[in-house]
Design a protein around this motif. Sequence first.
Motif, PDB file in Angstrom:
ATOM      1  N   GLY A  72       8.484   4.064 -10.196  1.00 14.45           N
ATOM      2  CA  GLY A  72       8.452   5.380  -9.575  1.00 14.45           C
ATOM      3  C   GLY A  72       7.567   5.468  -8.348  1.00 14.45           C
ATOM      4  N   PHE A  73       7.342   6.707  -7.888  1.00 17.22           N
ATOM      5  CA  PHE A  73       6.642   6.948  -6.625  1.00 17.22           C
ATOM      6  C   PHE A  73       5.404   7.835  -6.783  1.00 17.22           C
ATOM      7  N   ASP A  74       4.927   8.008  -8.014  1.00 15.60           N
ATOM      8  CA  ASP A  74       3.785   8.893  -8.248  1.00 15.60           C
ATOM      9  C   ASP A  74       2.512   8.407  -7.565  1.00 15.60           C
ATOM     10  N   ASN A  75       2.442   7.106  -7.312  1.00 19.17           N
ATOM     11  CA  ASN A  75       1.240   6.552  -6.670  1.00 19.17           C
ATOM     12  C   ASN A  75       1.535   6.151  -5.228  1.00 19.17           C
ATOM     13  N   PHE A  76       2.437   6.879  -4.576  1.00 19.95           N
ATOM     14  CA  PHE A  76       2.792   6.626  -3.180  1.00 19.95           C
ATOM     15  C   PHE A  76       1.540   6.629  -2.306  1.00 19.95           C
ATOM     16  N   MET A  77       1.378   5.588  -1.497  1.00 16.41           N
ATOM     17  CA  MET A  77       0.208   5.422  -0.624  1.00 16.41           C
ATOM     18  C   MET A  77      -1.104   5.473  -1.420  1.00 16.41           C
ATOM     19  N   LEU A  78      -1.031   5.047  -2.680  1.00 18.81           N
ATOM     20  CA  LEU A  78      -2.203   4.954  -3.567  1.00 18.81           C
ATOM     21  C   LEU A  78      -2.936   6.283  -3.712  1.00 18.81           C
ATOM     22  N   MET A  80      -1.414  -7.785  -4.809  1.00 19.10           N
ATOM     23  CA  MET A  80      -0.891  -7.828  -3.445  1.00 19.10           C
ATOM     24  C   MET A  80      -0.681  -9.275  -2.984  1.00 19.10           C
ATOM     25  N   THR A  81      -1.584 -10.168  -3.355  1.00 14.53           N
ATOM     26  CA  THR A  81      -1.452 -11.560  -2.920  1.00 14.53           C
ATOM     27  C   THR A  81      -0.219 -12.209  -3.543  1.00 14.53           C
ATOM     28  N   PHE A  82       0.177 -11.798  -4.741  1.00 10.42           N
ATOM     29  CA  PHE A  82       1.428 -12.274  -5.347  1.00 10.42           C
ATOM     30  C   PHE A  82       2.624 -11.718  -4.585  1.00 10.42           C
ATOM     31  N   ALA A  83       2.532 -10.425  -4.244  1.00 10.38           N
ATOM     32  CA  ALA A  83       3.614  -9.787  -3.493  1.00 10.38           C
ATOM     33  C   ALA A  83       3.773 -10.410  -2.118  1.00 10.38           C
ATOM     34  N   ILE A  84       2.722 -10.990  -1.566  1.00 10.30           N
ATOM     35  CA  ILE A  84       2.775 -11.630  -0.253  1.00 10.30           C
ATOM     36  C   ILE A  84       3.424 -13.011  -0.333  1.00 10.30           C
ATOM     37  N   ILE A  85       2.968 -13.837  -1.268  1.00  9.22           N
ATOM     38  CA  ILE A  85       3.442 -15.231  -1.259  1.00  9.22           C
ATOM     39  C   ILE A  85       4.888 -15.348  -1.724  1.00  9.22           C
ATOM     40  N   TRP A 118       0.835  -1.218   0.000  1.00 11.49           N
ATOM     41  CA  TRP A 118       0.000   0.000   0.000  1.00 11.49           C
ATOM     42  C   TRP A 118       0.865   1.261   0.000  1.00 11.49           C
ATOM     43  N   VAL A 119       1.916   1.263   0.789  1.00 14.15           N
ATOM     44  CA  VAL A 119       2.729   2.474   0.918  1.00 14.15           C
ATOM     45  C   VAL A 119       3.493   2.777  -0.366  1.00 14.15           C
ATOM     46  N   VAL A 120       4.265   1.807  -0.876  1.00 13.95           N
ATOM     47  CA  VAL A 120       5.183   2.152  -1.963  1.00 13.95           C
ATOM     48  C   VAL A 120       5.371   1.065  -3.017  1.00 13.95           C
ATOM     49  N   SER A 121       5.254  -0.202  -2.659  1.00 13.21           N
ATOM     50  CA  SER A 121       5.608  -1.270  -3.600  1.00 13.21           C
ATOM     51  C   SER A 121       4.700  -1.298  -4.817  1.00 13.21           C
ATOM     52  N   TYR A 122       3.403  -1.037  -4.621  1.00 14.15           N
ATOM     53  CA  TYR A 122       2.494  -1.041  -5.782  1.00 14.15           C
ATOM     54  C   TYR A 122       2.901   0.032  -6.779  1.00 14.15           C
ATOM     55  N   SER A 123       3.210   1.206  -6.298  1.00 16.89           N
ATOM     56  CA  SER A 123       3.631   2.284  -7.193  1.00 16.89           C
ATOM     57  C   SER A 123       4.904   1.909  -7.937  1.00 16.89           C
ATOM     58  N   MET A 124       5.853   1.289  -7.240  1.00 11.59           N
ATOM     59  CA  MET A 124       7.113   0.900  -7.862  1.00 11.59           C
ATOM     60  C   MET A 124       6.930  -0.232  -8.863  1.00 11.59           C
ATOM     61  N   ALA A 125       5.962  -1.105  -8.617  1.00 11.23           N
ATOM     62  CA  ALA A 125       5.757  -2.253  -9.487  1.00 11.23           C
ATOM     63  C   ALA A 125       4.921  -1.915 -10.718  1.00 11.23           C
TER      64      ALA A 125
END
Length: 467
Positions: free
Chosen positions: A142-148, A173-178, A113-120
């Motif tokens: 990048g970081f344009d979507n920081f904290m969504l 997110m479930t992929f990023a978790i496992i 939620w904080v940063v990984s989604y934006s970076m991915a």
Amino acid sequence: MLTAPVASHALAQESAAASAEAVTSEAASAAESTAASEATESAAPAPVLLASQKALALSQADTTYLIFCTAMVLMMTLPGLALFYGGMVRRKNIIATVTQSVAVTCVVAIVWWVVSYSMAFGTVSTAMFGIPAETLNKFFGGFDNFMLKAVRPDTAYGATAAVPEYTWISYQMTFAIITPALITGAFAERVKFSGLLLFMILWSILVYAPICHMAWGGGIMSQIGVLDFAGGAVVHCNSGVAGLVAAIFLGRRKGYGTDSMPANNPIYIMIGAALLFVGWIGFNAGSEWTGDAVASVALLNTLLATCVAGVSWKVVEWIFRGKPSLIGILSGMVAGLVVITPACGFVNPTGAMICGLLAGPACYFSAVWIKKLLGYDDSLDAFGIHGAGGFLGAVLTGWLADPTINSLGEGHSVMKQLIGLGITIAWSAVGTFIILVICKFTTGLRVTAEQEEAGLDSSLHDEVMDH
């Protein structure tokens, strides 16, 4: 007497006329208000979308499909992987091992939620440190979507405009978790909990998110034409390589190679593997993002390859050990799931059978013979199954991809797959090593010899299976 009804009727007519006039006036006023509102809205600028976003064109069917698949993939980690790994360790470490899967789930969700989604899945909009945005976009988003901050109910990720971006974020997110949860199998029974948490936070940001972007977010691997339908490189090869680096960095468990270290509960392993098998349908078929013909092929391919790999592992084990084991056939099934993951949406069922047939013996030799030959302690065969299986599956995808199954397989090439694997292995190995060094000199990584001897359940968590 007759004048009363007539007067009443006249009053009624006057009242009706007045009422009609009032309604007309109100309607006119409302129309003017609406027109003014529309004029104001038309004058106001439309919400700005990021380069990675589109306006939502909602499909309830696609959204429902992906929500269901999200639940299935989450089930792979909790309780699937937790039970699978928990059953494999010694009894004094079962709670600690299960806790690792639970902790990874919680921590990675927050980081996502904080940063990984934006970076991915974002897109770099401006140059950074003198590096052009186009170059940076090959490696991270990048970081344009920081904290969504740019996500709204009416936005969608660019690749799937029919699904709300919130649903897309949850599924990915479930992929990023496992993926980092798989790594825990490599250093089971000897890592500090504080070190684990810091490692997973940094690894999710610095290793998983960039590799995810490179393969699935428009980065360098997708530009080359690397095929990875559901995560052969992104999830399995990535986590397997990281697990191998971590296992070597931490060293062997106390007594490894001399003491007996039997699995504490084969039935837990069977339940965990079964949940992984079922959840993997959401993992593979869900990666089409809609319930179409490609998703149907991915479903069938997943079922076939898994079952064939279970048999092929069992046959090899039977030949070399003299007896087939429950843990063996379950490990073979997981190997089949891993190998078919990058290929499931690109190969035909015959190709899936080939993947499964090769998965069993290849992962068996990696988990048993190569580990013994090189002497490293990959506790639960994170590299032996996921690293080796992910590599094999990616190569087979380049060989067996069938454009009649999926047009994206046009121009498939083993060489392109090897380039993608080279990028994945190098980034994962170097990034993981750097993170391990950081953790060693901050939180620390390995428990003391006394804690390891007593068991991590009691020494780290003050909980034990038997009182």
